[in-house]
Design a protein around this motif. Structure first.
Motif, PDB file in Angstrom:
ATOM      1  N   ALA A  28       0.866  -1.346   0.078  1.00  0.00           N
ATOM      2  CA  ALA A  28       0.008  -0.004  -0.016  1.00  0.00           C
ATOM      3  C   ALA A  28       0.894   1.243  -0.040  1.00  0.00           C
ATOM      4  O   ALA A  28       1.624   1.409   1.005  1.00  0.00           O
ATOM      5  CB  ALA A  28      -0.909  -0.124   1.366  1.00  0.00           C
ATOM      6  N   PRO A  29       0.788   2.182  -1.133  1.00  0.00           N
ATOM      7  CA  PRO A  29       1.670   3.137  -1.113  1.00  0.00           C
ATOM      8  C   PRO A  29       1.626   4.108  -0.028  1.00  0.00           C
ATOM      9  O   PRO A  29       2.401   4.978   0.315  1.00  0.00           O
ATOM     10  CB  PRO A  29       1.436   3.994  -2.506  1.00  0.00           C
ATOM     11  N   LEU A  30       0.160   4.185   0.778  1.00  0.00           N
ATOM     12  CA  LEU A  30      -0.086   4.929   1.847  1.00  0.00           C
ATOM     13  C   LEU A  30       1.123   4.813   2.872  1.00  0.00           C
ATOM     14  O   LEU A  30       1.095   5.738   3.355  1.00  0.00           O
ATOM     15  CB  LEU A  30      -1.383   4.588   2.531  1.00  0.00           C
ATOM     16  N   VAL A  31       1.575   3.556   3.105  1.00  0.00           N
ATOM     17  CA  VAL A  31       2.673   3.465   4.119  1.00  0.00           C
ATOM     18  C   VAL A  31       4.065   3.591   3.571  1.00  0.00           C
ATOM     19  O   VAL A  31       4.484   2.769   2.893  1.00  0.00           O
ATOM     20  CB  VAL A  31       2.555   2.071   4.558  1.00  0.00           C
ATOM     21  N   THR A  32       4.431   5.020   3.289  1.00  0.00           N
ATOM     22  CA  THR A  32       5.641   5.351   3.014  1.00  0.00           C
ATOM     23  C   THR A  32       6.778   4.623   4.086  1.00  0.00           C
ATOM     24  O   THR A  32       6.413   4.276   5.218  1.00  0.00           O
ATOM     25  CB  THR A  32       5.899   6.868   3.150  1.00  0.00           C
TER      26      THR A  32
ATOM     27  N   GLU B 165       8.796   6.193   5.665  1.00  0.00           N
ATOM     28  CA  GLU B 165       8.798   7.155   6.910  1.00  0.00           C
ATOM     29  C   GLU B 165       7.736   6.774   7.947  1.00  0.00           C
ATOM     30  O   GLU B 165       7.777   6.514   9.101  1.00  0.00           O
ATOM     31  CB  GLU B 165       8.652   8.628   6.468  1.00  0.00           C
ATOM     32  N   MET B 166       6.456   6.468   7.053  1.00  0.00           N
ATOM     33  CA  MET B 166       5.376   5.945   8.123  1.00  0.00           C
ATOM     34  C   MET B 166       5.924   4.800   8.741  1.00  0.00           C
ATOM     35  O   MET B 166       5.509   4.426   9.781  1.00  0.00           O
ATOM     36  CB  MET B 166       4.030   5.900   7.430  1.00  0.00           C
TER      37      MET B 166
ATOM     38  N   MET C 282      -4.525   3.583  11.455  1.00  0.00           N
ATOM     39  CA  MET C 282      -5.236   4.848  10.809  1.00  0.00           C
ATOM     40  C   MET C 282      -4.175   5.923  10.567  1.00  0.00           C
ATOM     41  O   MET C 282      -3.773   6.366  11.412  1.00  0.00           O
ATOM     42  CB  MET C 282      -6.446   5.131  11.669  1.00  0.00           C
ATOM     43  N   ALA C 283      -4.134   6.467   9.414  1.00  0.00           N
ATOM     44  CA  ALA C 283      -2.951   7.433   8.845  1.00  0.00           C
ATOM     45  C   ALA C 283      -3.827   8.874   9.295  1.00  0.00           C
ATOM     46  O   ALA C 283      -4.538   9.232   8.357  1.00  0.00           O
ATOM     47  CB  ALA C 283      -2.661   7.253   7.688  1.00  0.00           C
ATOM     48  N   THR C 284      -3.806   9.128  10.528  1.00  0.00           N
ATOM     49  CA  THR C 284      -4.493  10.702  10.896  1.00  0.00           C
ATOM     50  C   THR C 284      -3.546  11.557  10.542  1.00  0.00           C
ATOM     51  O   THR C 284      -2.347  11.481  10.136  1.00  0.00           O
ATOM     52  CB  THR C 284      -4.779  10.503  12.208  1.00  0.00           C
ATOM     53  N   LYS C 285      -4.042  12.907  10.574  1.00  0.00           N
ATOM     54  CA  LYS C 285      -3.341  14.029  10.275  1.00  0.00           C
ATOM     55  C   LYS C 285      -2.271  14.302  11.270  1.00  0.00           C
ATOM     56  O   LYS C 285      -1.237  14.940  11.149  1.00  0.00           O
ATOM     57  CB  LYS C 285      -4.165  15.287   9.885  1.00  0.00           C
ATOM     58  N   ASN C 286      -2.534  13.523  12.391  1.00  0.00           N
ATOM     59  CA  ASN C 286      -1.504  13.664  13.510  1.00  0.00           C
ATOM     60  C   ASN C 286      -0.654  12.466  13.583  1.00  0.00           C
ATOM     61  O   ASN C 286       0.056  12.180  14.623  1.00  0.00           O
ATOM     62  CB  ASN C 286      -2.338  14.037  14.938  1.00  0.00           C
ATOM     63  N   GLY C 287      -0.538  11.710  12.497  1.00  0.00           N
ATOM     64  CA  GLY C 287       0.495  10.627  12.452  1.00  0.00           C
ATOM     65  C   GLY C 287      -0.318   9.319  12.619  1.00  0.00           C
ATOM     66  O   GLY C 287      -1.514   9.430  12.926  1.00  0.00           O
ATOM     67  N   PRO C 288       0.168   8.009  12.100  1.00  0.00           N
ATOM     68  CA  PRO C 288      -0.485   6.764  12.376  1.00  0.00           C
ATOM     69  C   PRO C 288      -0.842   6.556  13.792  1.00  0.00           C
ATOM     70  O   PRO C 288      -0.126   6.577  14.824  1.00  0.00           O
ATOM     71  CB  PRO C 288       0.663   5.929  11.834  1.00  0.00           C
ATOM     72  N   LYS C 289      -2.062   6.129  13.842  1.00  0.00           N
ATOM     73  CA  LYS C 289      -2.649   5.645  15.244  1.00  0.00           C
ATOM     74  C   LYS C 289      -3.157   4.042  15.277  1.00  0.00           C
ATOM     75  O   LYS C 289      -3.736   3.854  14.090  1.00  0.00           O
ATOM     76  CB  LYS C 289      -3.826   6.428  15.727  1.00  0.00           C
ATOM     77  N   VAL C 290      -3.246   3.491  16.144  1.00  0.00           N
ATOM     78  CA  VAL C 290      -3.732   2.026  15.985  1.00  0.00           C
ATOM     79  C   VAL C 290      -5.326   1.937  16.319  1.00  0.00           C
ATOM     80  O   VAL C 290      -5.892   2.612  17.073  1.00  0.00           O
ATOM     81  CB  VAL C 290      -3.066   1.299  17.144  1.00  0.00           C
ATOM     82  N   VAL C 291      -5.818   1.452  15.574  1.00  0.00           N
ATOM     83  CA  VAL C 291      -7.297   1.290  15.312  1.00  0.00           C
ATOM     84  C   VAL C 291      -7.551  -0.085  16.147  1.00  0.00           C
ATOM     85  O   VAL C 291      -8.399   0.002  16.968  1.00  0.00           O
ATOM     86  CB  VAL C 291      -7.902   0.841  13.764  1.00  0.00           C
TER      87      VAL C 291
ATOM     88  N   GLU D 110       7.018   3.495  17.315  1.00  0.00           N
ATOM     89  CA  GLU D 110       6.006   3.922  18.360  1.00  0.00           C
ATOM     90  C   GLU D 110       4.912   2.955  18.530  1.00  0.00           C
ATOM     91  O   GLU D 110       4.145   3.179  19.510  1.00  0.00           O
ATOM     92  CB  GLU D 110       5.175   5.338  17.342  1.00  0.00           C
ATOM     93  N   VAL D 111       4.933   1.825  17.587  1.00  0.00           N
ATOM     94  CA  VAL D 111       3.909   0.903  17.944  1.00  0.00           C
ATOM     95  C   VAL D 111       4.403  -0.588  18.034  1.00  0.00           C
ATOM     96  O   VAL D 111       4.369  -1.230  19.145  1.00  0.00           O
ATOM     97  CB  VAL D 111       2.886   0.841  16.785  1.00  0.00           C
TER      98      VAL D 111
END
Ligand code: AMP
Ligand code: GLY
Length: 422
Positions: A235-239, A241-242, A274-283, A249-250
């Protein structure tokens, strides 16, 4: 080695294919399996709700190594049962599987270790939950704490929906039974989602490709949630850096926290992000591979999956180098009429070999053989997989396969992978 694989879905068919490819595998057996898996290894009936029965089968069949596919037996302690008998198995113990088995546990765990996730409160009293909702307006998310086959999270866009969800879980109806007697009410997060898979040995981990699932039944993410209607990877969403951020962090604090609390995590740690505007968070965490994400992640995995799982089960992941995935894969799920509600089954199916001739890999999920005929036997019937050097090619192959497979009432999404293309 003789490998026993537990499960009967598209995910397990994909694992079976990968295990069969390994030079370490001398024999594969499956339980309970499905008609697709039966072409790869002998299938044995087993009650997967009974950990003792699973361990007994492994013993009786002299399996050298057992891989557990679904979460149910893991949360029920099947790994503990195997360990009691000195049998080698891949998966987390019942205590470690609480990361998926109890959202109340996993949310508290994340709070203890500062792992980014939605703010939340836990309730087992209906009135208290209702009072909380008076002060916290929609959009808001209500979740059954226990296992609920992917249906326990209700994303509520109105206050009335939220009230209805807590009433259905904590009130007399108790639609999720014990699983819904504790609910987590959490902050609504906005963003795109990705599925991250870490193969863990208690201390070290190896990440597989990141995938994106399509949870809603209809195109454009409309309609109710399902187990997953399609996926693609990477998934290109996960760069890069992410990925680095998620590791630091996780994944790492999760493994360290579990070890520190006396429940070292061995098995698959599936983190829904979830890639939120404040960074990735665990769903959410899951204690097993994703379905249908596995069908694409394993298709592009370029290493020896059996070796990876075996080393992880033996606490020796350090000996394995992180393996890059090769190319792109997409899976389109074909589901029965009525899914994710009440379905119609025992519908005759045709066109599987024609789909394979188009270059697609057809993975069985809900099928059976009745009187010599292939028929539907569940909500999600097939995952049709395409692979290529780019996502577009992978999708074209998957959809050309889908067009060949016919059964009355078949439903599938036309927009799988669209987000990855843009
Ligand atoms: P879960 O069972 O916790 O994975 O939730 C199922 C789905 O509900 C997720 O994949 C999301 O699409 C959605 N969801 C869960 N929690 C949240 C949240 N806090 N905010 C927004 N959507 C959520
Ligand atoms: N496809 C999401 C899951 O396996 O939970």
């Amino acid at each position: 080695m003789k490998v026993l694989l537990i499960g009967s879905g598209g995910r397990e068919h994909a694992i079976a294919l990968a295990v069969k490819k390994s030079p370490l595998c001398t024999e594969l057996i499956c339980a309970p399996g499905n008609p697709g898996m039966a072409t790869l290894g002998k299938c044995f009936p087993v009650n997967i709700a009974n950990p003792k029965e699973i361990a007994e089968l492994a013993k009786k069949e002299n399996a050298d190594f057992t891989i557990i596919g679904p979460e149910g037996p893991l949360v029920d302690g099947v790994v503990d049962e195997f360990k009691k008998h000195g049998l080698l198995v891949f998966g987390p113990t019942g205590a470690a599987a609480q990361l998926e088995g109890s959202k109340a546990f996993s949310k508290e765990f994340m709070k203890r270790y500062n792992i980014p996730t939605a703010a939340y409160e836990t309730f087992s009293d209906l009135q208290k939950a209702k009072d909380y909702l008076k002060e916290h307006a929609a959009p808001i998310v209500v979740k059954a704490s226990g296992l609920a086959a992917g249906k326990g999270a209700v994303v509520c866009m109105s206050d009335a929906e939220a009230l209805n969800a807590v009433e259905e879980m904590l009130g007399e109806k108790a639609i999720f039974g014990e699983s819904g007697k504790t609910v987590v009410i959490e902050e609504f997060m906005e963003g795109e989602e990705a599925s991250i898979f870490a193969v863990c040995d208690g201390k070290d981990y190896v990440l597989l490709a990141a995938a994106q699932d399509h949870k809603r039944i209809f195109d454009e993410d409309k309609g109710p949630n399902t187990g997953g209607m399609g996926a693609y990877a990477p998934a290109p969403l996960v760069t890069e850096e992410m990925f680095a951020c998620i590791k630091k962090e996780v994944v790492e604090p999760t493994l360290q926290g579990m070890a520190k609390e006396g429940n070292p995590y061995t098995g698959i740690l599936f983190v829904g992000i979830m890639a939120t505007k404040n960074g990735p968070k665990v769903v959410e965490y899951n204690c097993r591979l994703g379905d249908p994400e596995t069908q694409v992640v394993l298709e592009i995995y370029d290493g020896d999956l059996l070796e990876l799982f075996y080393k992880a089960a033996n606490g020796k992941l350090k000996e394995i180098a992180e393996t890059e995935s090769k190319g792109y894969a997409a899976v389109v799920v074909m589901a029965s009429e009525g899914y994710p509600g009440k379905i119609k089954d025992s519908v005759p199916v045709s066109g599987v070999s024609e789909a394979e001739k188009k270059g697609a890999v057809v993975l069985h999920a809900g099928t059976k053989i009745q009187n010599g005929e292939l028929q539907t036997a569940g909500g999600r019937v097939f995952g049709v997989v395409g692979k290529g050097n780019d996502l577009k090619t992978a999708l074209d192959i998957a959809y050309s396969g889908v067009k060949e497979i016919k059964f009355t009432g078949a439903q599938y999404r036309r927009d799988i992978g669209k987000k990855g293309l843009s």
